[in-house]
Design a protein around this motif. Structure first.
Motif, short mmCIF file in Angstrom:
data_model
loop_
_atom_site.label_atom_id
_atom_site.label_comp_id
_atom_site.label_asym_id
_atom_site.label_seq_id
_atom_site.Cartn_x
_atom_site.Cartn_y
_atom_site.Cartn_z
N ILE A 30 25.42 37.17 25.04
CA ILE A 30 25.97 36.45 26.19
C ILE A 30 27.30 35.80 25.83
O ILE A 30 28.26 35.86 26.61
CB ILE A 30 24.96 35.39 26.69
N GLN A 31 27.37 35.20 24.65
CA GLN A 31 28.63 34.57 24.23
C GLN A 31 29.75 35.59 24.11
O GLN A 31 30.87 35.34 24.56
CB GLN A 31 28.44 33.86 22.90
N ARG A 33 29.99 38.59 25.56
CA ARG A 33 30.37 39.13 26.87
C ARG A 33 31.09 38.09 27.70
O ARG A 33 31.98 38.42 28.48
CB ARG A 33 29.13 39.62 27.62
N ASN A 34 30.70 36.84 27.58
CA ASN A 34 31.35 35.79 28.36
C ASN A 34 32.79 35.59 27.93
O ASN A 34 33.65 35.24 28.74
CB ASN A 34 30.56 34.49 28.27
N GLU A 35 33.08 35.79 26.64
CA GLU A 35 34.45 35.66 26.16
C GLU A 35 35.33 36.80 26.67
O GLU A 35 36.51 36.61 26.91
CB GLU A 35 34.47 35.63 24.63
N ASN A 38 33.96 37.72 32.80
CA ASN A 38 33.10 36.79 33.51
C ASN A 38 31.83 37.52 33.92
O ASN A 38 31.89 38.54 34.61
CB ASN A 38 33.82 36.23 34.75
N LEU A 39 30.72 37.00 33.49
CA LEU A 39 29.45 37.64 33.79
C LEU A 39 28.99 37.29 35.20
O LEU A 39 29.15 36.16 35.65
CB LEU A 39 28.39 37.21 32.78
N TYR A 44 23.47 38.66 34.22
CA TYR A 44 22.53 37.71 33.66
C TYR A 44 21.09 38.19 33.85
O TYR A 44 20.25 38.07 32.97
CB TYR A 44 22.69 36.33 34.30
N SER A 111 32.05 26.53 25.05
CA SER A 111 32.36 26.94 26.42
C SER A 111 32.75 25.73 27.27
O SER A 111 32.08 25.41 28.24
CB SER A 111 31.16 27.64 27.03
N ASP A 114 33.89 27.13 30.75
CA ASP A 114 33.10 28.22 31.32
C ASP A 114 32.49 27.81 32.65
O ASP A 114 32.30 26.62 32.92
CB ASP A 114 31.99 28.63 30.35
N TYR A 118 27.18 30.03 33.85
CA TYR A 118 26.97 30.35 32.43
C TYR A 118 26.13 29.26 31.76
O TYR A 118 25.15 29.54 31.07
CB TYR A 118 28.32 30.50 31.73
#
Length: 147
Positions: A30-31, A33-35, A38-39, A44, A111, A114, A118
């Motif tokens: 998750i970290q 992909r989030n970087e 944008n998920l 999720y 984050s 973020d 998230y």
């Protein structure tokens, strides 16, 4: 022949460490992909489904060990001291809880800007992971006090 209490400890150890590994792995994914992007809620959802599937696969062997422990309790007439196995389970759970909260804090402190979605997902996944981590050890502790 292994005492039933130690079968419960083995089952708890496999389940707790396996689910902890799966939790840390999904948090890392998750970290990363989030970087990079944008998920979305759908992403999720897929990640959470993947986590649940991993947990189900990890818990297969511990559940069999718990069942085998209960079977041995029926045939084993001697009562054993459960203090050391109980302390072992508590130590393993403490280790897992510490690691879960460290992973959660790492994911949230990195984050600052973020989206709220998230942060909510990380918190939801953390508490879901804690509940899953506690499942087999809870059954094991109850099983230990039955004999």
């Amino acid at each position: 022949m292994i005492a039933p209490a130690w079968l419960f400890v083995l089952a708890s150890t496999i389940a707790v460490l396996g689910i902890l590994y799966a939790y840390k792995n999904i948090i890392t994914i998750i970290q990363i992909r989030n970087e990079n992007e944008n998920l979305t809620t759908g992403a999720y959802s897929k990640l959470q489904s993947s986590f649940f599937l991993r947990v189900a696969l990890i818990e297969a062997i511990p559940i069999l060990l718990v069942i085998f422990g209960f079977i041995q309790m029926q045939s084993n007439d001697t009562s054993n001291n459960v203090a050391l196995p109980l302390l072992t389970i508590i130590a393993i759970l403490s280790y897992a809880f510490f690691n879960v909260f460290v992973s959660r804090n790492d994911a949230l402190t990195n984050s600052a800007d973020d989206p709220e979605e998230y942060k909510n997902f990380i918190n939801t996944l953390t508490f879901t992971g804690l509940a899953m981590i506690m499942g087999v050890p809870a059954i094991s502790v109850v099983g230990m006090f039955l004999f």
